[in-house]
Design a protein around this motif. Structure first.
Motif, mmCIF file in Angstrom:
data_model
loop_
_atom_site.group_PDB
_atom_site.id
_atom_site.type_symbol
_atom_site.label_atom_id
_atom_site.label_comp_id
_atom_site.label_asym_id
_atom_site.label_seq_id
_atom_site.Cartn_x
_atom_site.Cartn_y
_atom_site.Cartn_z
ATOM 1 N N VAL A 156 42.233 -21.769 18.815
ATOM 2 C CA VAL A 156 41.537 -20.820 18.002
ATOM 3 C C VAL A 156 40.480 -19.658 19.580
ATOM 4 O O VAL A 156 40.915 -18.946 19.138
ATOM 5 N N TYR A 157 40.508 -19.922 20.287
ATOM 6 C CA TYR A 157 40.243 -19.595 21.650
ATOM 7 C C TYR A 157 41.531 -18.450 22.377
ATOM 8 O O TYR A 157 40.665 -17.631 22.166
ATOM 9 N N MET A 158 42.473 -18.521 22.393
ATOM 10 C CA MET A 158 43.187 -17.857 22.846
ATOM 11 C C MET A 158 43.343 -16.620 21.872
ATOM 12 O O MET A 158 43.464 -15.644 21.848
ATOM 13 N N ARG A 159 43.217 -16.614 20.365
ATOM 14 C CA ARG A 159 43.714 -16.574 19.422
ATOM 15 C C ARG A 159 42.413 -14.683 19.260
ATOM 16 O O ARG A 159 42.952 -13.721 19.182
ATOM 17 N N SER A 160 40.966 -15.050 19.564
ATOM 18 C CA SER A 160 39.986 -14.746 19.718
ATOM 19 C C SER A 160 40.451 -14.502 21.063
ATOM 20 O O SER A 160 39.304 -12.807 21.146
ATOM 21 N N PHE A 161 40.232 -14.275 22.084
ATOM 22 C CA PHE A 161 40.976 -13.672 23.158
ATOM 23 C C PHE A 161 41.518 -12.752 23.176
ATOM 24 O O PHE A 161 41.199 -11.656 23.709
ATOM 25 N N THR A 162 42.978 -13.049 22.759
ATOM 26 C CA THR A 162 43.382 -11.623 22.285
ATOM 27 C C THR A 162 43.426 -10.866 21.546
ATOM 28 O O THR A 162 43.617 -9.626 22.081
ATOM 29 N N ARG A 163 42.623 -10.652 20.488
ATOM 30 C CA ARG A 163 42.266 -9.981 19.309
ATOM 31 C C ARG A 163 40.393 -9.043 20.076
ATOM 32 O O ARG A 163 40.942 -7.994 19.785
ATOM 33 N N ARG A 164 39.925 -10.288 20.828
ATOM 34 C CA ARG A 164 39.015 -8.802 21.841
ATOM 35 C C ARG A 164 39.541 -8.569 22.885
ATOM 36 O O ARG A 164 39.277 -6.920 22.886
ATOM 37 N N GLU A 165 40.708 -8.837 23.251
ATOM 38 C CA GLU A 165 41.481 -7.816 24.514
ATOM 39 C C GLU A 165 41.883 -6.502 23.192
ATOM 40 O O GLU A 165 41.675 -5.645 24.492
ATOM 41 N N GLY A 166 42.104 -6.351 22.814
ATOM 42 C CA GLY A 166 42.367 -5.528 21.938
ATOM 43 C C GLY A 166 42.022 -5.222 21.467
ATOM 44 O O GLY A 166 41.972 -3.736 20.623
ATOM 45 N N GLU A 167 39.921 -5.115 21.460
ATOM 46 C CA GLU A 167 39.650 -3.761 20.916
ATOM 47 C C GLU A 167 38.896 -2.840 21.754
ATOM 48 O O GLU A 167 38.766 -3.634 23.454
ATOM 49 N N HIS A 168 38.207 -1.291 21.697
ATOM 50 C CA HIS A 168 37.565 -1.142 22.472
ATOM 51 C C HIS A 168 35.909 -1.594 23.655
ATOM 52 O O HIS A 168 35.520 -2.867 22.650
ATOM 53 N N LYS A 169 36.598 -1.329 24.215
ATOM 54 C CA LYS A 169 34.889 -2.629 25.590
ATOM 55 C C LYS A 169 33.843 -1.359 24.807
ATOM 56 O O LYS A 169 34.200 -1.117 25.824
ATOM 57 N N SER A 170 32.660 -1.903 23.681
ATOM 58 C CA SER A 170 31.638 -1.219 24.222
ATOM 59 C C SER A 170 30.722 -1.569 25.953
ATOM 60 O O SER A 170 31.051 -2.771 26.548
ATOM 61 N N PRO A 171 29.753 -0.698 26.469
ATOM 62 C CA PRO A 171 29.180 -1.508 28.121
ATOM 63 C C PRO A 171 28.304 -2.624 27.651
ATOM 64 O O PRO A 171 28.242 -2.972 26.420
ATOM 65 N N SER A 172 28.435 -3.394 28.357
ATOM 66 C CA SER A 172 27.673 -4.640 28.371
ATOM 67 C C SER A 172 26.371 -4.093 27.784
ATOM 68 O O SER A 172 25.602 -3.148 27.934
ATOM 69 N N ALA A 173 25.869 -5.100 27.443
ATOM 70 C CA ALA A 173 24.300 -5.462 26.953
ATOM 71 C C ALA A 173 22.966 -4.910 27.574
ATOM 72 O O ALA A 173 22.241 -4.801 27.867
ATOM 73 N N VAL A 174 23.836 -6.392 29.135
ATOM 74 C CA VAL A 174 22.885 -6.059 30.480
ATOM 75 C C VAL A 174 23.849 -4.842 31.124
ATOM 76 O O VAL A 174 24.818 -5.390 32.137
ATOM 77 N N SER A 175 22.949 -4.103 31.628
ATOM 78 C CA SER A 175 23.398 -2.947 32.839
ATOM 79 C C SER A 175 23.551 -3.378 33.875
ATOM 80 O O SER A 175 22.988 -3.725 34.300
ATOM 81 N N PRO A 176 24.136 -2.756 34.758
ATOM 82 C CA PRO A 176 24.267 -3.040 36.051
ATOM 83 C C PRO A 176 22.904 -3.094 36.790
ATOM 84 O O PRO A 176 22.630 -3.711 38.102
ATOM 85 N N ALA A 177 22.173 -1.780 36.501
ATOM 86 C CA ALA A 177 20.496 -1.829 37.142
ATOM 87 C C ALA A 177 19.904 -2.718 36.497
ATOM 88 O O ALA A 177 19.670 -3.295 37.538
ATOM 89 N N GLU A 178 19.791 -3.313 35.020
ATOM 90 C CA GLU A 178 19.533 -4.891 35.241
ATOM 91 C C GLU A 178 19.462 -6.083 35.826
ATOM 92 O O GLU A 178 18.982 -6.374 35.792
ATOM 93 N N ALA A 179 20.518 -5.933 35.840
ATOM 94 C CA ALA A 179 21.220 -7.100 37.002
ATOM 95 C C ALA A 179 20.488 -6.829 38.193
ATOM 96 O O ALA A 179 20.747 -7.947 39.250
ATOM 97 N N GLU A 180 20.154 -5.748 38.611
ATOM 98 C CA GLU A 180 19.880 -5.759 39.921
ATOM 99 C C GLU A 180 18.712 -5.611 40.184
ATOM 100 O O GLU A 180 18.660 -5.857 41.663
ATOM 101 N N LYS A 181 17.942 -5.842 39.188
ATOM 102 C CA LYS A 181 16.409 -5.646 39.003
ATOM 103 C C LYS A 181 15.863 -7.018 40.031
ATOM 104 O O LYS A 181 15.859 -7.902 39.870
#
Length: 235
Positions: A210-235
């Motif tokens: 199931v994880y492989m099927r999910s991973f394959t589908r997600r890899e074919g989707e458009h990747k939205s920006p991370s919910a945690v921005s690089p700026a937030e990660a560096e604070k």
């Protein structure tokens, strides 16, 4: 790092047991809980029939609900739930489960989330905590004894089983998915290094597929920006 460059991928969860012993039970639970078009809610008769057919799920859920929930990720214990085999150089096997037990003291969740908290408040709290100080978990290996189930994740092993403190996980920085490859990793529980092998738990092969099927589908989707921005990660 293993000597031959192997990888060990593990997905863990903060429950003491898994609610279902087999993939079929998991599937049948989805059918039983499907909303009735007439009411928008699950049919109580179908739910009752499910638990009558799978009493181990009813027992597991009772145990899960009896455990206090932690206030955040930083003081949660995370469990493998499924059993695995550790194999030494002589070919001797030990059946094990593992857990990450927090160094941070446990605190129960309050009845209501913090004021003005949004749906990401647990993640925001974790990020803030890591920026203040490193967070740590002990890797605890629990050794099974003869008779302990290795093929049923709904059943906990007795609490007095031998445990080994195998090391400490330290998290001392946060990264955004925009700058880290974690989003593009399939956390397949059967990607294991030499010396660790799957048990006879039927959930492991199902999770892997199931994880492989999910991973394959997600890899074919458009990747939205991370919910945690690089700026937030560096604070």
């Amino acid at each position: 790092m293993p000597s031959k460059g192997e990888e060990w991928r593990t997905a863990m969860i903060n429950l003491p047991v898994f609610p279902f012993a087999t993939p079929q039970a998991f599937y049948n639970q989805l059918l039983a809980l499907a909303p009735d078009p007439a009411t928008g809610k699950p049919d109580p008769a179908k739910v009752q029939d499910f638990f009558a057919k799978y009493p181990e799920s009813a027992k597991a859920l009772k145990l899960i609900r009896s455990q206090p929930m932690s206030s955040g990720f930083e003081n949660s214990t995370f469990n493998s739930l499924n059993a695995f085999r550790f194999i030494n150089a002589k070919g001797e096997t030990a059946w094990v489960r593992w857990s990450f037990v927090p160094v941070q003291p446990f605190a129960p969740i309050s009845a209501a989330p913090p004021d003005k908290a949004d749906t990401n408040y647990l993640f925001d709290t974790l990020i803030a905590d890591v920026h203040r100080h490193p967070l740590q978990w002990y890797l605890i290996i629990t050794i099974a004894q003869p008779g302990d189930p290795t093929d049923d994740a709904t059943i906990p092993w007795p609490p007095h089983r031998k445990q080994i403190d195998a090391g400490t996980l330290t998290i001392n920085q946060v990264e955004s998915e925009d700058t880290n490859p974690a989003r593009d990793i399939n956390f397949d529980p059967l990607v294991l290094p030499d010396g660790i092998a799957a048990s006879d738990d039927p959930l492991l092969s199902a999770r892997s597929a199931v994880y492989m099927r999910s991973f394959t589908r997600r890899e074919g989707e458009h990747k939205s920006p991370s919910a945690v921005s690089p700026a937030e990660a560096e604070k």
